[in-house]
Scaffold this active site. Structure first.
Site, PDB file in Angstrom:
ATOM      1  CD  GLU A   2       1.990  -1.835  20.172  1.00  0.00           C
ATOM      2  OE1 GLU A   2       1.623  -0.654  20.217  1.00  0.00           O
ATOM      3  OE2 GLU A   2       2.370  -2.373  19.134  1.00  0.00           O
ATOM      4  N   GLY A  13       0.845  -1.191   0.000  1.00  0.00           N
ATOM      5  CA  GLY A  13       0.000   0.000   0.000  1.00  0.00           C
ATOM      6  C   GLY A  13       0.876   1.236   0.000  1.00  0.00           C
ATOM      7  NE  ARG A  14      -2.277   5.140   2.784  1.00  0.00           N
ATOM      8  CZ  ARG A  14      -3.583   4.968   2.966  1.00  0.00           C
ATOM      9  NH1 ARG A  14      -4.447   5.578   2.184  1.00  0.00           N
ATOM     10  NH2 ARG A  14      -4.050   4.211   3.929  1.00  0.00           N
ATOM     11  CB  ILE A  15       3.751   2.272   4.669  1.00  0.00           C
ATOM     12  CG1 ILE A  15       2.949   3.398   5.341  1.00  0.00           C
ATOM     13  CG2 ILE A  15       5.102   2.104   5.353  1.00  0.00           C
ATOM     14  CD1 ILE A  15       2.487   3.100   6.753  1.00  0.00           C
ATOM     15  CB  THR A  73       6.967  -1.134  10.736  1.00  0.00           C
ATOM     16  OG1 THR A  73       6.967  -1.443   9.352  1.00  0.00           O
ATOM     17  CG2 THR A  73       8.385  -1.069  11.241  1.00  0.00           C
ATOM     18  CB  SER A  74       2.015  -3.800   9.806  1.00  0.00           C
ATOM     19  OG  SER A  74       0.690  -3.614   9.476  1.00  0.00           O
ATOM     20  NE  ARG A  75      -2.268  -0.539  14.454  1.00  0.00           N
ATOM     21  CZ  ARG A  75      -1.682   0.582  14.032  1.00  0.00           C
ATOM     22  NH1 ARG A  75      -0.381   0.593  13.782  1.00  0.00           N
ATOM     23  NH2 ARG A  75      -2.376   1.690  13.869  1.00  0.00           N
ATOM     24  CG  HIS A 124       3.324   1.458  17.778  1.00  0.00           C
ATOM     25  ND1 HIS A 124       2.159   0.741  17.903  1.00  0.00           N
ATOM     26  CD2 HIS A 124       3.231   2.104  16.583  1.00  0.00           C
ATOM     27  CE1 HIS A 124       1.398   0.934  16.835  1.00  0.00           C
ATOM     28  NE2 HIS A 124       2.026   1.767  16.018  1.00  0.00           N
TER      29      HIS A 124
HETATM   30  P1  NAP Z   1      -2.601   1.026   2.960  1.00  0.00           P
HETATM   31  O1  NAP Z   1      -2.173   2.052   1.974  1.00  0.00           O
HETATM   32  O2  NAP Z   1      -4.061   0.752   3.137  1.00  0.00           O
HETATM   33  O3  NAP Z   1      -1.832  -0.321   2.590  1.00  0.00           O
HETATM   34  C1  NAP Z   1      -2.171  -1.564   3.097  1.00  0.00           C
HETATM   35  C2  NAP Z   1      -1.927  -2.600   2.019  1.00  0.00           C
HETATM   36  O4  NAP Z   1      -2.174  -3.890   2.578  1.00  0.00           O
HETATM   37  C3  NAP Z   1      -2.856  -2.454   0.806  1.00  0.00           C
HETATM   38  O5  NAP Z   1      -2.083  -2.475  -0.366  1.00  0.00           O
HETATM   39  C4  NAP Z   1      -3.769  -3.660   0.908  1.00  0.00           C
HETATM   40  O6  NAP Z   1      -4.119  -4.209  -0.325  1.00  0.00           O
HETATM   41  C5  NAP Z   1      -2.890  -4.653   1.627  1.00  0.00           C
HETATM   42  N1  NAP Z   1      -3.689  -5.666   2.306  1.00  0.00           N
HETATM   43  C6  NAP Z   1      -4.776  -5.510   3.079  1.00  0.00           C
HETATM   44  N2  NAP Z   1      -5.223  -6.687   3.513  1.00  0.00           N
HETATM   45  C7  NAP Z   1      -4.414  -7.626   2.971  1.00  0.00           C
HETATM   46  C8  NAP Z   1      -4.377  -9.032   3.025  1.00  0.00           C
HETATM   47  N3  NAP Z   1      -5.273  -9.702   3.731  1.00  0.00           N
HETATM   48  N4  NAP Z   1      -3.403  -9.665   2.358  1.00  0.00           N
HETATM   49  C9  NAP Z   1      -2.504  -8.978   1.614  1.00  0.00           C
HETATM   50  N5  NAP Z   1      -2.487  -7.643   1.518  1.00  0.00           N
HETATM   51  C10 NAP Z   1      -3.439  -6.961   2.190  1.00  0.00           C
HETATM   52  O7  NAP Z   1      -2.065   1.378   4.405  1.00  0.00           O
HETATM   53  P2  NAP Z   1      -0.707   2.129   4.805  1.00  0.00           P
HETATM   54  O8  NAP Z   1      -0.951   3.575   4.943  1.00  0.00           O
HETATM   55  O9  NAP Z   1       0.392   1.650   3.925  1.00  0.00           O
HETATM   56  O10 NAP Z   1      -0.523   1.532   6.293  1.00  0.00           O
HETATM   57  C11 NAP Z   1      -0.393   0.134   6.487  1.00  0.00           C
HETATM   58  C12 NAP Z   1      -0.474  -0.210   7.959  1.00  0.00           C
HETATM   59  O11 NAP Z   1       0.721   0.198   8.603  1.00  0.00           O
HETATM   60  C13 NAP Z   1      -1.579   0.518   8.738  1.00  0.00           C
HETATM   61  O12 NAP Z   1      -2.814  -0.149   8.639  1.00  0.00           O
HETATM   62  C14 NAP Z   1      -1.051   0.523  10.155  1.00  0.00           C
HETATM   63  O13 NAP Z   1      -1.556  -0.579  10.875  1.00  0.00           O
HETATM   64  C15 NAP Z   1       0.451   0.367   9.982  1.00  0.00           C
HETATM   65  N6  NAP Z   1       1.207   1.556  10.430  1.00  0.00           N
HETATM   66  C16 NAP Z   1       2.082   1.422  11.464  1.00  0.00           C
HETATM   67  C17 NAP Z   1       2.812   2.516  11.903  1.00  0.00           C
HETATM   68  C18 NAP Z   1       3.783   2.402  13.047  1.00  0.00           C
HETATM   69  O14 NAP Z   1       3.930   3.359  13.796  1.00  0.00           O
HETATM   70  N7  NAP Z   1       4.477   1.293  13.216  1.00  0.00           N
HETATM   71  C19 NAP Z   1       2.645   3.757  11.278  1.00  0.00           C
HETATM   72  C20 NAP Z   1       1.755   3.858  10.226  1.00  0.00           C
HETATM   73  C21 NAP Z   1       1.036   2.742   9.808  1.00  0.00           C
HETATM   74  P3  NAP Z   1      -5.507  -3.925  -1.063  1.00  0.00           P
HETATM   75  O15 NAP Z   1      -5.341  -2.520  -1.555  1.00  0.00           O
HETATM   76  O16 NAP Z   1      -5.571  -4.914  -2.146  1.00  0.00           O
HETATM   77  O17 NAP Z   1      -6.558  -4.052  -0.015  1.00  0.00           O
END
Ligand code: NAP
Length: 327
Positions: free
Chosen positions: A269, A158-160, A238-240, A288
């Protein structure tokens, strides 16, 4: 005189965000910086407010949502929103918002920093030096895994994930990804290759998890998946917490099925200090801090404030409001 809407903010937030909220609303805030608002305080406050400004440390579940009498918006100061029952909120006509994009690059930086720290044993090396163990330069002392030219497998492009892929390309890495939907445009633009999950797990030197935490991704990486990985593989989450099963990860590390892990997130956490994973030298553990740069945290706080006020001002269709559900 027009009455301002009422808002409850569950933690002390940067003044830029607070002053924005105060322009438009009557604001009550839990003033502690380090301690989450107690459940009973939240239960009381939610009854009378129009907007809730919350963090990922606040569990906004159905019993809590049911207490609200006039709540219109829940604004989460995070991109992930697995702390909120978004279906229940929608059923009660409440819009939920999050803070995407603004933290993407900062979180990708931290993901890459953690990858490098784990591969090159930075934390272990610093402890070694501080403990007075550094006797001399030695050929195989504290040797790690190469990053340049290695294969990284990104789960959740996704974005990250995309921002991590760009960084990996700068290190001449071969980038594989697994995602629910394939992304042909990204494949062409970044020269990244889609692989089914099991193939990615078997081929990658670095496995980087960047999906949201959902019913589908809980325990996505567990015993069966670790068995497919190389003995030299490094897992970065770094996701959850909970997407990588921690007991299975511990077993995989102790049994040398994989080489190391870098974790910014945990099932519980703060992670308990007696957690078995914290006893392993090849685990780099962070509290985190993925999005924790000063500028990004301020940007997230302001975005969450704007989301909240935008909904309360009755512009829910405004594209600048980052909604994750519909009422
Ligand atoms: P995003 O743009 O929504 O990207 C998530 C990606 O995961 C999407 O490409 C999605 O694909 C894919 N996905 C969802 N469910 C899936 C599955 N079952 N199997 C395979 N791929 C799957 O979100 P983002 O902004 O990159 O952020 C991602 C996550 O990072 C957040 O939800 C958050 O939990 C975590 N995060 C952590 C921190 C930290 O401090 N450590 C900071 C920011 C974010 P589709 O488009 O096909 O659904």
């Amino acid at each position: 005189m027009v009455l301002k809407p009422k808002i409850f903010v569950t933690r002390k937030i940067p003044h830029q965000a607070l002053s924005y909220l105060e322009k438009y609303a009557e604001v009550a805030m839990w003033e502690e910086e380090d301690i989450p608002v107690p459940r009973e305080v939240l239960e009381k406050e939610i009854e009378t407010v129009d907007g809730l400004y919350c963090l990922l440390t606040d569990k906004v579940d159905e019993p809590l949502i049911k207490r609200a009498k006039q709540l219109k918006v829940i604004s989460n100061m995070a991109v992930g929103y697995n702390n909120i029952d978004i279906r229940s909120a929608a059923n009660h006509g409440i819009i939920v918002t999050n803070t995407p994009d603004v933290l993407t690059e900062t979180t990708a930086d931290l993901t890459f920093a953690l990858l490098m720290a784990t591969a090159r044993r930075l934390v272990e090396s610093q402890h070694f030096l501080h403990q007075g163990k550094w006797q001399s330069w030695s050929p195989m002392l504290l040797t790690g895994q190469d990053i340049f030219g290695a294969t990284i497998g990104i789960i959740g492009l996704g974005r990250i994930g995309e921002a991590v892929a760009r960084r990996a390309k700068g290190f001449d890495m071969n980038v594989l990804y697994y995602n629910r939907r394939r992304k042909p445009e990204l494949e062409a633009r970044l020269n990244v290759q889609y692989e089914p999950l099991n193939d990615l797990l078997a081929a990658a030197d670095f496995i980087c998890i960047l999906t949201p935490y959902t019913d589908e991704t809980r325990d996505l990486i567990s015993d069966e998946q670790f068995k497919l990985m190389k003995a030299s593989a490094i897992v970065i989450n770094t996701s959850r917490g909970g997407i990588v099963n921690e007991n299975a990860l511990y077993r995989a590390l102790v049994n040398k099925e994989i080489w190391a892990a870098g974790l910014d997130v945990f099932e519980e956490e703060p992670v308990p200090l007696d957690h078995p994973l914290l006893t392993l030298p090849n685990v780099v553990a962070l509290p985190h801090i993925g999005s924790a740069s000063i500028q990004t945290r301020v940007n997230m706080a302001v975005m969450a404030a704007k989301n909240l006020i935008g909904v309360l001002q009755g512009n829910p269709e405004d594209a600048s409001i980052h909604k994750v559900n519909r009422n």
